[in-house]
Design an enzyme around this catalytic site. Structure first.
Site, PDB file in Angstrom:
ATOM      1  N   GLY A  55     -46.458  57.272   3.600  1.00  0.00           N
ATOM      2  CA  GLY A  55     -46.139  58.535   2.951  1.00  0.00           C
ATOM      3  C   GLY A  55     -44.681  58.889   3.114  1.00  0.00           C
ATOM      4  O   GLY A  55     -43.968  58.259   3.884  1.00  0.00           O
TER       5      GLY A  55
ATOM      6  N   HIS B 230     -47.667  64.743   9.702  1.00  0.00           N
ATOM      7  CA  HIS B 230     -46.291  64.301   9.935  1.00  0.00           C
ATOM      8  C   HIS B 230     -45.389  64.632   8.729  1.00  0.00           C
ATOM      9  O   HIS B 230     -44.316  65.220   8.890  1.00  0.00           O
ATOM     10  CB  HIS B 230     -46.338  62.784  10.198  1.00  0.00           C
ATOM     11  CG  HIS B 230     -45.019  62.117  10.355  1.00  0.00           C
ATOM     12  ND1 HIS B 230     -44.539  61.735  11.594  1.00  0.00           N
ATOM     13  CD2 HIS B 230     -44.083  61.706   9.451  1.00  0.00           C
ATOM     14  CE1 HIS B 230     -43.358  61.123  11.433  1.00  0.00           C
ATOM     15  NE2 HIS B 230     -43.062  61.091  10.142  1.00  0.00           N
ATOM     16  N   GLU B 231     -45.848  64.322   7.545  1.00  0.00           N
ATOM     17  CA  GLU B 231     -45.024  64.572   6.358  1.00  0.00           C
ATOM     18  C   GLU B 231     -44.867  66.061   6.093  1.00  0.00           C
ATOM     19  O   GLU B 231     -43.833  66.494   5.570  1.00  0.00           O
ATOM     20  CB  GLU B 231     -45.619  63.884   5.123  1.00  0.00           C
ATOM     21  CG  GLU B 231     -45.710  62.367   5.200  1.00  0.00           C
ATOM     22  CD  GLU B 231     -44.417  61.672   5.569  1.00  0.00           C
ATOM     23  OE1 GLU B 231     -43.333  62.207   5.263  1.00  0.00           O
ATOM     24  OE2 GLU B 231     -44.481  60.587   6.181  1.00  0.00           O
TER      25      GLU B 231
ATOM     26  N   ASP C  72     -32.982  65.797  17.795  1.00  0.00           N
ATOM     27  CA  ASP C  72     -33.680  66.261  16.597  1.00  0.00           C
ATOM     28  C   ASP C  72     -33.359  67.714  16.271  1.00  0.00           C
ATOM     29  O   ASP C  72     -33.932  68.292  15.354  1.00  0.00           O
ATOM     30  CB  ASP C  72     -35.190  66.092  16.760  1.00  0.00           C
ATOM     31  CG  ASP C  72     -35.724  66.880  17.946  1.00  0.00           C
ATOM     32  OD1 ASP C  72     -34.910  67.471  18.690  1.00  0.00           O
ATOM     33  OD2 ASP C  72     -36.953  66.918  18.137  1.00  0.00           O
TER      34      ASP C  72
ATOM     35  N   THR D 139     -38.061  69.637  22.581  1.00  0.00           N
ATOM     36  CA  THR D 139     -38.488  68.240  22.517  1.00  0.00           C
ATOM     37  C   THR D 139     -37.462  67.433  23.301  1.00  0.00           C
ATOM     38  O   THR D 139     -36.270  67.533  23.019  1.00  0.00           O
ATOM     39  CB  THR D 139     -38.522  67.744  21.054  1.00  0.00           C
ATOM     40  OG1 THR D 139     -37.254  67.982  20.446  1.00  0.00           O
ATOM     41  CG2 THR D 139     -39.600  68.452  20.255  1.00  0.00           C
TER      42      THR D 139
ATOM     43  N   ASP E 258     -52.287  57.651  14.846  1.00  0.00           N
ATOM     44  CA  ASP E 258     -52.952  58.946  14.695  1.00  0.00           C
ATOM     45  C   ASP E 258     -53.750  59.338  15.938  1.00  0.00           C
ATOM     46  O   ASP E 258     -53.792  60.505  16.320  1.00  0.00           O
ATOM     47  CB  ASP E 258     -53.897  58.916  13.478  1.00  0.00           C
ATOM     48  CG  ASP E 258     -53.115  58.997  12.169  1.00  0.00           C
ATOM     49  OD1 ASP E 258     -51.859  59.037  12.217  1.00  0.00           O
ATOM     50  OD2 ASP E 258     -53.752  59.010  11.106  1.00  0.00           O
TER      51      ASP E 258
HETATM   52  N1  ARG Z   1     -44.039  56.474   7.190  1.00  0.00           N
HETATM   53  C1  ARG Z   1     -44.099  57.820   7.559  1.00  0.00           C
HETATM   54  C2  ARG Z   1     -42.769  58.462   7.937  1.00  0.00           C
HETATM   55  O1  ARG Z   1     -42.021  57.944   8.707  1.00  0.00           O
HETATM   56  C3  ARG Z   1     -45.354  58.296   8.166  1.00  0.00           C
HETATM   57  C4  ARG Z   1     -45.745  57.909   9.536  1.00  0.00           C
HETATM   58  C5  ARG Z   1     -47.040  58.588   9.875  1.00  0.00           C
HETATM   59  N2  ARG Z   1     -47.565  58.267  11.178  1.00  0.00           N
HETATM   60  C6  ARG Z   1     -48.880  58.311  11.462  1.00  0.00           C
HETATM   61  N3  ARG Z   1     -49.312  58.036  12.669  1.00  0.00           N
HETATM   62  N4  ARG Z   1     -49.771  58.612  10.558  1.00  0.00           N
HETATM   63  O2  ARG Z   1     -42.414  59.540   7.438  1.00  0.00           O
HETATM   64 ZN    ZN Z   2     -41.389  60.466   9.221  1.00  0.00          ZN
HETATM   65 CA    CA Z   3     -34.862  67.754  21.163  1.00  0.00          CA
END
Ligand code: ARG
Ligand code: ZN
Ligand code: CA
Length: 405
Positions: free
Chosen positions: A187, A227-228, A249, A254, A287
C-alpha cells in the site's frame, strides 16, 4: 504522486513470507518535504509547494472524538480482486481498534512504552451519505481492464478505468486494487493537504485489505491500512526518512531509531542509545508485532486534521438523514462559515427567529443561552470546539463549531 518514474520499489526477497517491503519514494519525499517544511524549515519549499506550506495551527483539540467518513473504491479485474463487503467491514473495525487503542494486542506493548501509547480519539466510518446527498454504503465497485492499476495514475480517474475521488475535504478515499501483480507493494498513501490533488488518500493492494484467514501473520492482519492512514495524517516512518541516528521522525516520544525493522524482532532491540519502538504502527514490522501509536503521533495526526481537514470535525456523513426524526426545516438549517474566526450566520429557511440557542463547551458548560439571531458572534471565546444547540418546540439540533485562531 507526481511522476511514477521516480518510483522506487525495494523488494527484499529474504523477507519471511517473501513479501517485499516497499516504499513509494516519490510520494514519500513529497510528503516528507511538506512535513519538514510544515514543521521545521519554512524556507525549504519552492513556490509551487507554497500553498501547502501552511503552518499547522497552534491550537489543536486533543480530546474530542473525530469521526472520519471513508469511501472505499474497489477496483477489480478478476472477481478475486473484488473484495467482499464483509472483509471491507472487518478492515474498518481493525482500523478503529488500532486508532482507539482497543486492539486485542495492547498487552504486547512493552511496559517501557505503555505510558506513551495513545487512544488517538480518531474514528472512521463508512460514509452513509454520498457527495450528491444520497444514501450510500460508502463503497464503490468498478471493474477495470487495467493491470497493476495502482502503479498508474488511472486508479483515481473514472475516465481512465479507475474511480474519481469523492471530495477529499469531506471523505477519506481508499482505493483497493491490484498494485503490483506479484504483491510486492502492500500500500501507499498521499498525505492530507489543504488543497487536495485527485489522488489524495490511500491505496491498498486487495491482498492486504482486511483480516485474512491466515490471521495476524505478516501483512494479513489489516494493519497496512493502519500504517498508511498514519502517513495520510502526516506521520513519517518511525526511524525517519533515512537511516541514521541524526534523522528523526519529528515526534518527541518515539525514540531515535537507526533503521527500519521487519518481521517480528524479539524485544528488546536497541539503536542510537535507546530501546527501539519497533512495535509502533509506523515501523515496518509484521502485523502481528505492531500495536501502538504514541501521544506525540496522536498530536501530529490531529493537528494535520485540524489544519487541513476542519470539515471532517463538524460534519456527520456517517449518519443517514432519512432515519432522522427532525423536521425538514431543521434538517436543512445550517451554520456558516464553519470553521469560523468568530462570526456565524444561520440559514433559517422557513424557520423564524423565535427560538433559543445555547452554546456549550465540550465539558458541557453553558457559555451562552439566548434568543436566536441571524448573526452570532463567538469572537470572545478561545479557539476550540463548541456545541451550538438550537431549540425549537420539542425538537433540537446540535452543531459542532470550530473556532480558529
Ligand atoms: N509498504 C508500506 C509502506 O511502507 C506498508 C507497510 C505495512 N506494514 C504492515 N505490517 N502491514 O508504506
Ligand atoms: Zn510506510
Ligand atoms: Ca522521535
Amino acid at each position: 504522486m507526481q511522476g511514477l518514474t521516480m518510483f522506487h520499489c525495494l523488494t527484499h526477497r529474504a523477507d519471511r513470507v517473501g513479501l517485499g517491503w516497499c516504499l513509494k519514494i516519490a510520494v514519500f519525499l513529497t510528503f516528507w518535504q511538506s512535513v519538514t517544511c510544515l514543521f521545521a524549515q519554512p524556507s525549504c519549499a519552492t513556490k509551487e509547494e507554497y500553498k501547502d506550506k501552511i503552518h499547522l495551527r497552534t491550537f489543536v483539540d486533543n480530546d474530542s472524538l473525530v469521526t472520519i467518513p471513508i469511501v472505499i473504491h474497489v477496483i477489480f479485474g478478476d472477481e478475486d480482486q473484488n473484495v467482499d463487503d464483509e472483509r471491507l467491514l472487518g478492515q474498518i473495525r481493525r482500523l478503529n481498534e488500532d486508532f482507539r487503542r482497543l486492539n486485542p494486542d495492547t498487552a504486547l506493548t512493552p511496559a517501557l512504552f505503555k505510558d506513551v501509547a495513545a487512544d488517538t480519539k480518531v474514528e472512521f466510518c463508512l460514509a452513509e451519505i454520498d457527495p450528491w446527498s444520497e444514501s450510500t454504503k460508502g463503497i464503490t465497485r468498478t471493474q477495470t481492464f487495467v493491470n497493476e492499476i495502482g502503479l498508474t495514475q488511472r486508479y483515481w480517474q473514472s475516465a481512465l478505468g479507475g474511480q474519481d475521488a469523492w471530495d477529499q475535504n469531506r471523505y477519506l478515499n481508499i482505493w483497493v486494487c491490484e498494485i503490483v501483480e506479484d504483491g510486492s507493494i502492500a500500500g501507499f498513501a498521499e498525505a492530507a493537504k489543504m488543497e487536495p490533488a485527485g489522488a489524495e488518500g490511500i491505496v491498498i493492494d486487495y491482498r492486504y485489505f482486511g483480516i485474512l484467514t491466515s490471521g495476524m501473520s505478516s501483512f494479513g492482519g489489516g494493519r497496512t491500512l493502519t500504517h498508511e492512514t498514519g502517513h495520510w495524517l502526516g506521520l513519517s516512518h518511525i526511524w525517519g526518512v533515512e537511516t541514521g541516528c541524526a534523522i528523526d521522525d519529528g515526534i518527541e516520544d518515539t525514540p531515535l531509531q537507526l533503521d527500519r525493522y521487519r518481521g517480528c524482532p524479539t524485544y528488546p532491540q536497541q539503536s542510537c542509545g535507546s530501546e527501539d519502538m519497533f512495535m509502533n504502527f509506523m515501523d515496518l514490522t509484521d502485523d502481528a508485532c505492531m500495536n501502538l501509536f504514541t501521544e506525540g503521533q496522536k498530536e501530529r495526526m490531529r493537528r494535520v486534521l485540524f489544519t487541513f481537514k476542519p470539515n471532517l470535525w463538524i460534519q456527520d456523513l456517517c449518519e443517514n438523514p432519512t432515519t432522522s426524526s427532525l423536521s425538514p426545516d431543521l434538517q436543512r438549517m445550517h451554520l456558516f462559515p464553519n470553521p469560523t474566526r468568530g462570526h456565524l450566520r444561520i440559514s433559517l429557511g422557513n424557520l423564524t427567529l423565535n427560538h433559543r440557542i445555547q452554546i456549550r463547551n465540550l465539558q458541557g458548560q453553558m457559555l451562552s443561552y439566548r434568543q436566536l439571531d441571524e448573526g452570532i458572534s463567538i469572537s470572545d471565546f478561545p479557539p476550540g470546539l463548541y456545541l451550538l444547540t438550537l431549540e425549537t418546540g420539542d425538537q433540537s439540533k446540535t452543531f459542532k463549531i470550530i473556532k480558529t485562531d
